[in-house]
Design an enzyme around this catalytic site. Structure first.
Site, mmCIF file in Angstrom:
data_model
loop_
_atom_site.group_PDB
_atom_site.id
_atom_site.type_symbol
_atom_site.label_atom_id
_atom_site.label_comp_id
_atom_site.label_asym_id
_atom_site.label_seq_id
_atom_site.Cartn_x
_atom_site.Cartn_y
_atom_site.Cartn_z
ATOM 1 N N GLY A 18 42.452 46.111 35.058
ATOM 2 C CA GLY A 18 42.034 44.767 35.449
ATOM 3 C C GLY A 18 41.444 43.984 34.292
ATOM 4 N N SER A 20 42.829 41.639 32.452
ATOM 5 C CA SER A 20 43.432 40.344 32.132
ATOM 6 C C SER A 20 42.465 39.179 32.333
ATOM 7 C CB SER A 20 44.707 40.116 32.949
ATOM 8 O OG SER A 20 44.416 40.119 34.328
ATOM 9 N N ILE A 23 35.398 40.444 34.318
ATOM 10 C CA ILE A 23 34.525 41.456 33.723
ATOM 11 C C ILE A 23 35.308 42.400 32.810
ATOM 12 C CG2 ILE A 23 33.043 43.447 34.275
ATOM 13 C CD1 ILE A 23 32.301 41.769 36.902
ATOM 14 N N GLY A 24 36.493 42.804 33.240
ATOM 15 C CA GLY A 24 37.316 43.705 32.427
ATOM 16 C C GLY A 24 37.627 43.103 31.067
ATOM 17 N N LYS A 43 47.840 43.918 36.347
ATOM 18 C CA LYS A 43 49.127 43.620 36.970
ATOM 19 C C LYS A 43 49.641 42.201 36.750
ATOM 20 C CE LYS A 43 47.868 42.647 41.793
ATOM 21 N NZ LYS A 43 46.452 42.292 41.670
ATOM 22 N N TYR A 169 34.982 47.126 52.467
ATOM 23 C CA TYR A 169 34.737 46.908 51.037
ATOM 24 C C TYR A 169 33.687 47.885 50.506
ATOM 25 C CZ TYR A 169 33.220 44.758 46.654
ATOM 26 O OH TYR A 169 32.881 44.539 45.338
#
Length: 266
Positions: A18, A20, A23-24, A43, A169
Site C-alpha cells: 500500500g 502508492s 502512510i505507506g 495495486k 473492521y
C-alpha cells in the site's frame, strides 16, 4: 536536534504494501532520503478515479528523494502477486531487510450495515494479506542483518467500545496485531516484529473519504508516522513484540514540538 538525521537505512531494502499513497508512501519517502531501496507493493497501476497516486508516481517521488524504487502490482488478496513481487525484489536488490504491512481496507460500519463483500475485503486485505506477505518475506528477512516487520495496526484492547461501532473492521485490524503477537515470539532473536498506530487521526486520502470535507483540521500529517516508523526500523532486532503509539515513542526519543505535525496548528 532531530533524531532523524542519520543515513541508517542506506542500502536497506524495504517491501511496503500500500505504498502508492498515504502512510505507506510517507514511510517510503522517509527511508528513501537515506538512499534505501523501496519495493512499492500496491495495486494502483492505473490512476484511480478518486484517490491520488499510482505505484509509478510513487516510484518517481522515491527516486527524487534519493532512493531506488521497484514498483510492483500487488493486490495482497492474491498470494501469487505477493510471491512474484518478493522474488522480483530479491532478484533486483539482493534481499529484503524490512517489511511494512500497511495495505488496509476500512469500513467503519455497524454489523448490519457492512456488506459481505466489505467484510471479505477487510479480512482478506488486513488479516490474510498481512499474514501471507509476512510469510513470503520471512525466509528472506531471516538472512538480513537487522530485519524488521512493522504492521500498521493498533494495540489490542478488548474494551467493547473499540468493537461496538465497527466490529468487522476492528476484528480485521486486531488480526494484524495478533500477527505481531505471534510472529514476534515465533521469530524472537531472528526478526523484529512490531506494530505502530497513530494517537490521532492522520490526514490521508482514505481519511478524506471517511471524514468528508474539513476533517483534515482534526488530523496530523503522515510525517509523524513516518518519523515513528523510522525510529522503530533503525532499532536493533531485539526490539520486538511492541505495540507502539506514534506520539509516545517520539516523546521518548526527545521530540517536544508536535505542532509541526499538525495540519491546523494548535
Amino acid at each position: 536536534t532531530s533524531p532523524f538525521t542519520f543515513r541508517k537505512l542506506a542500502g536497506c531494502t524495504l517491501f511496503i504494501t500500500g505504498a502508492s499513497r498515504g502512510i505507506g508512501k510517507a514511510i517510503a519517502l522517509k527511508a528513501a532520503k537515506d538512499g534505501a531501496n523501496i519495493v512499492i507493493a500496491a495495486k494502483t497501476a492505473e490512476p484511480h478515479p478518486t484517490l491520488p497516486g499510482t505505484i509509478y508516481t510513487a516510484a518517481e517521488e522515491i527516486e527524487a528523494a534519493g532512493g531506488k524504487a521497484l514498483p510492483c502490482i500487488v493486490n495482497v488478496r492474491e498470494e501469487q502477486q505477493i510471491i512474484s513481487a518478493v522474488e522480483k525484489a530479491v532478484k533486483t536488490f539482493g534481499g529484503i531487510d524490512i517489511l511494512v504491512n500497511n495495505a488496509s481496507a476500512i469500513s467503519l460500519t455497524g454489523t448490519l450495515e457492512t456488506a459481505t463483500k466489505k467484510v471479505n475485503l477487510m479480512m482478506d486485505v488486513n488479516v490474510r494479506g498481512t499474514y501471507l506477505t509476512s510469510k513470503a518475506c520471512l525466509p528472506h528477512l531471516r538472512k538480513s542483518k537487522n530485519p524488521h516487520i512493522l504492521n500498521l495496526s493498533p494495540p489490542m484492547n478488548l474494551n467493547p467500545m473499540w468493537f461496538k461501532n465497527h466490529c468487522a473492521y476492528t476484528i480485521s485490524k486486531y488480526g494484524m496485531s495478533m500477527c505481531v503477537l505471534g510472529m514476534a515470539e515465533e521469530f524472537r532473536g531472528e526478526v523484529a516484529v512490531n506494530a505502530l498506530w497513530p494517537k490521532t487521526a492522520i490526514h490521508t486520502a482514505a481519511m478524506d473519504m471517511l471524514g468528508g470535507s474539513g476533517i483534515e483540521k482534526q488530523c496530523r500529517k503522515t510525517d509523524i508516522l513516518a518519523d515513528a516508523a523510522y525510529c522503530i526500523l533503525t532499532k536493533p532486532k531485539s526490539f520486538t513484540g511492541n505495540f507502539i503509539i506514534d506520539e509516545v515513542l517520539l516523546r521518548e526519543e526527545g521530540v517536544k514540538d508536535f505542532d509541526v505535525y499538525a495540519i491546523a496548528p494548535g
